[in-house]
Design a protein around this motif. Structure first.
Motif, PDB file in Angstrom:
ATOM      1  N   GLU A  52       0.834  -1.210   0.000  1.00  0.00           N
ATOM      2  CA  GLU A  52       0.000   0.000   0.000  1.00  0.00           C
ATOM      3  C   GLU A  52       0.864   1.254   0.000  1.00  0.00           C
ATOM      4  O   GLU A  52       0.560   2.225  -0.701  1.00  0.00           O
ATOM      5  CB  GLU A  52      -0.923  -0.004   1.222  1.00  0.00           C
ATOM      6  N   SER A  53       1.950   1.238   0.773  1.00  0.00           N
ATOM      7  CA  SER A  53       2.848   2.398   0.797  1.00  0.00           C
ATOM      8  C   SER A  53       3.509   2.593  -0.567  1.00  0.00           C
ATOM      9  O   SER A  53       3.628   3.720  -1.064  1.00  0.00           O
ATOM     10  CB  SER A  53       3.922   2.213   1.873  1.00  0.00           C
ATOM     11  N   ALA A  54       3.935   1.482  -1.195  1.00  0.00           N
ATOM     12  CA  ALA A  54       4.598   1.565  -2.496  1.00  0.00           C
ATOM     13  C   ALA A  54       3.644   2.040  -3.580  1.00  0.00           C
ATOM     14  O   ALA A  54       4.076   2.619  -4.589  1.00  0.00           O
ATOM     15  CB  ALA A  54       5.186   0.214  -2.870  1.00  0.00           C
ATOM     16  N   ALA A  55       2.341   1.820  -3.378  1.00  0.00           N
ATOM     17  CA  ALA A  55       1.351   2.197  -4.393  1.00  0.00           C
ATOM     18  C   ALA A  55       0.933   3.660  -4.299  1.00  0.00           C
ATOM     19  O   ALA A  55       0.188   4.142  -5.167  1.00  0.00           O
ATOM     20  CB  ALA A  55       0.116   1.299  -4.269  1.00  0.00           C
ATOM     21  N   LEU A  56       1.400   4.376  -3.274  1.00  0.00           N
ATOM     22  CA  LEU A  56       1.049   5.789  -3.174  1.00  0.00           C
ATOM     23  C   LEU A  56       1.602   6.544  -4.390  1.00  0.00           C
ATOM     24  O   LEU A  56       2.780   6.391  -4.740  1.00  0.00           O
ATOM     25  CB  LEU A  56       1.621   6.407  -1.895  1.00  0.00           C
ATOM     26  N   PRO A  57       0.799   7.364  -5.048  1.00  0.00           N
ATOM     27  CA  PRO A  57       1.303   8.113  -6.205  1.00  0.00           C
ATOM     28  C   PRO A  57       2.316   9.161  -5.764  1.00  0.00           C
ATOM     29  O   PRO A  57       2.186   9.754  -4.692  1.00  0.00           O
ATOM     30  CB  PRO A  57       0.040   8.766  -6.784  1.00  0.00           C
ATOM     31  N   ALA A  58       3.332   9.365  -6.568  1.00  0.00           N
ATOM     32  CA  ALA A  58       4.378  10.337  -6.251  1.00  0.00           C
ATOM     33  C   ALA A  58       3.996  11.717  -6.768  1.00  0.00           C
ATOM     34  O   ALA A  58       3.709  11.881  -7.957  1.00  0.00           O
ATOM     35  CB  ALA A  58       5.704   9.893  -6.866  1.00  0.00           C
ATOM     36  N   MET A  59       3.986  12.701  -5.886  1.00  0.00           N
ATOM     37  CA  MET A  59       3.677  14.062  -6.310  1.00  0.00           C
ATOM     38  C   MET A  59       4.673  14.558  -7.347  1.00  0.00           C
ATOM     39  O   MET A  59       4.308  15.273  -8.286  1.00  0.00           O
ATOM     40  CB  MET A  59       3.663  15.000  -5.103  1.00  0.00           C
ATOM     41  N   GLY A  60       5.942  14.179  -7.175  1.00  0.00           N
ATOM     42  CA  GLY A  60       6.955  14.615  -8.126  1.00  0.00           C
ATOM     43  C   GLY A  60       6.680  14.156  -9.540  1.00  0.00           C
ATOM     44  O   GLY A  60       7.019  14.845 -10.506  1.00  0.00           O
ATOM     45  N   ALA A 109      -3.411  12.170  -4.042  1.00  0.00           N
ATOM     46  CA  ALA A 109      -3.819  11.842  -2.671  1.00  0.00           C
ATOM     47  C   ALA A 109      -4.584  10.523  -2.642  1.00  0.00           C
ATOM     48  O   ALA A 109      -5.294  10.182  -3.586  1.00  0.00           O
ATOM     49  CB  ALA A 109      -4.680  12.956  -2.091  1.00  0.00           C
ATOM     50  N   ARG A 110      -4.441   9.818  -1.532  1.00  0.00           N
ATOM     51  CA  ARG A 110      -5.204   8.599  -1.305  1.00  0.00           C
ATOM     52  C   ARG A 110      -5.822   8.656   0.097  1.00  0.00           C
ATOM     53  O   ARG A 110      -5.197   9.165   1.033  1.00  0.00           O
ATOM     54  CB  ARG A 110      -4.314   7.366  -1.437  1.00  0.00           C
ATOM     55  N   THR A 111      -7.012   8.125   0.219  1.00  0.00           N
ATOM     56  CA  THR A 111      -7.693   8.110   1.514  1.00  0.00           C
ATOM     57  C   THR A 111      -7.141   6.975   2.365  1.00  0.00           C
ATOM     58  O   THR A 111      -7.007   5.838   1.905  1.00  0.00           O
ATOM     59  CB  THR A 111      -9.207   7.918   1.329  1.00  0.00           C
TER      60      THR A 111
END
Length: 331
Positions: A52-60, A109-111
């Motif tokens: 789940e952490s790895a799937a967070l989209p990168a703002m950069g 962003a992710r909830t």
């Protein structure tokens, strides 16, 4: 309110920022959490597993989208390509609000569901091998700074940013983007060294800085912190069986966090609320412009091939009137 957590590596700033986020959610506040540390541990501290952490989209990775959206119809900005991390908003710019839906939140962003409520989580993205030799991590957090420059928030809304370790946020003006900065310090000489650096840099910019003593085991530790940081010491946090279980991936419900530590988190919230009452939107906007002009002269004009000083709207002040204004929609 915009809140930063800073400190040297290993001080516990990510753990304490995650506890503060949980505390706010339990108090029914609207929260956007931002992991601006390239080591990217905030998601795990909030209970996400590795996948789940790895799937967070990168703002950069969404910087082009962020620039194009925030640019809006601002006539002073010729194109999204001429925007840099310090570009300030002006008439026609799109602004971000904590409690809204917009393309940036959709993309970045992710909830995250916590025990007592939901928060939005955003992350700069890790520093990867493809960045070596062609980028530095300051470019990664540029997306965060640009969003903070265009964000309007009220007293019952929180943007909590887990910052890069050490004093590296002073490489830009991002350290002036917050209503309150909580510096996490262990009761050691190394633990308070970052405090001294922050105190020196922040002195000329009216930055609200309070120290949270972490890993405090007794009166000797407390006396040491008091002697080193004086009245800037807000509260101390000791050992936590709840945190130890959380770090093992087996957290209890947040309501079972030790009473002393719950009281410490409430002290942080009280200090944040007090800082909002002292918010000076005019100074906030002037500081934004100050760092933009400085960056424009030192590297921005050359990089973009544009006169970035012309992006400054001299009559524009970011303030409360924009909090409930209708956000213009993308064309």
């Amino acid at each position: 309110m915009k809140i930063a957590f800073v400190g040297k590596g290993g001080s516990g700033k990510t753990t304490l920022s995650s506890l503060f986020i949980r505390h706010l959610a339990a108090n029914e506040a609207h929260v956007v959490a931002v992991d601006a540390d390239i080591n990217q541990h905030l998601g795990a501290a909030l209970g996400l597993d590795e996948d789940e952490s790895a799937a967070l989209p990168a703002m950069g990775a969404q910087l082009s989208l962020i620039k194009e959206y925030l640019r809006g119809s601002n006539p002073r900005i010729a194109s999204a390509e001429t925007m840099i991390k310090t570009t300030p908003p002006g008439e026609g710019s799109r602004l971000l609000r904590v409690h809204e839906d917009n393309p940036i939140f959709d993309a970045c962003a992710r909830t995250v569901r916590l025990d007592d409520g939901d928060i939005r989580l955003m992350a700069t993205g890790p520093f990867t091998e493809s960045d070596l030799g062609v980028a530095c991590y300051h470019s990664k957090v540029g997306a965060v700074e640009l969003c903070l420059n265009h964000l309007v928030d009220g007293p019952d809304e929180y943007v909590v940013v887990d910052m890069t370790a050490g004093s590296d946020s002073f490489a830009s003006g991002m350290f002036t983007r917050f209503d309150m900065t909580f510096l996490i310090a262990e009761p050691t000489r190394k633990g308070v060294s970052v405090y001294r650096q922050y105190k020196e840099y922040a002195r000329d910019f009216g930055v609200d800085l309070r120290v949270v003593g972490n890993k405090v085991q007794g009166e000797d530790d407390l006396d040491f912190l008091r002697s080193e940081v004086g009245d800037d010491l807000l509260v101390t946090v000791g050992h936590s069986d709840w945190v130890r279980a959380m770090e093992k991936g087996r957290p209890a419900r947040f309501e079972l966090l030790e009473a002393d530590n719950r009281m410490a988190l409430q002290a942080l919230q009280n200090a944040a609320e007090d800082s909002y009452e002292r918010r000076d939107w005019g100074r906030y906007t002037r500081q934004m412009v100050h760092f933009h002009l400085r960056n424009a002269e030192s590297w921005g004009n050359e990089k973009t091939g544009a006169d970035l000083a012309a992006q400054v709207d001299p009559g524009f002040v970011l303030d409360e009137r924009f909090i409930h204004a209708q956000a213009p929609q993308p064309a």
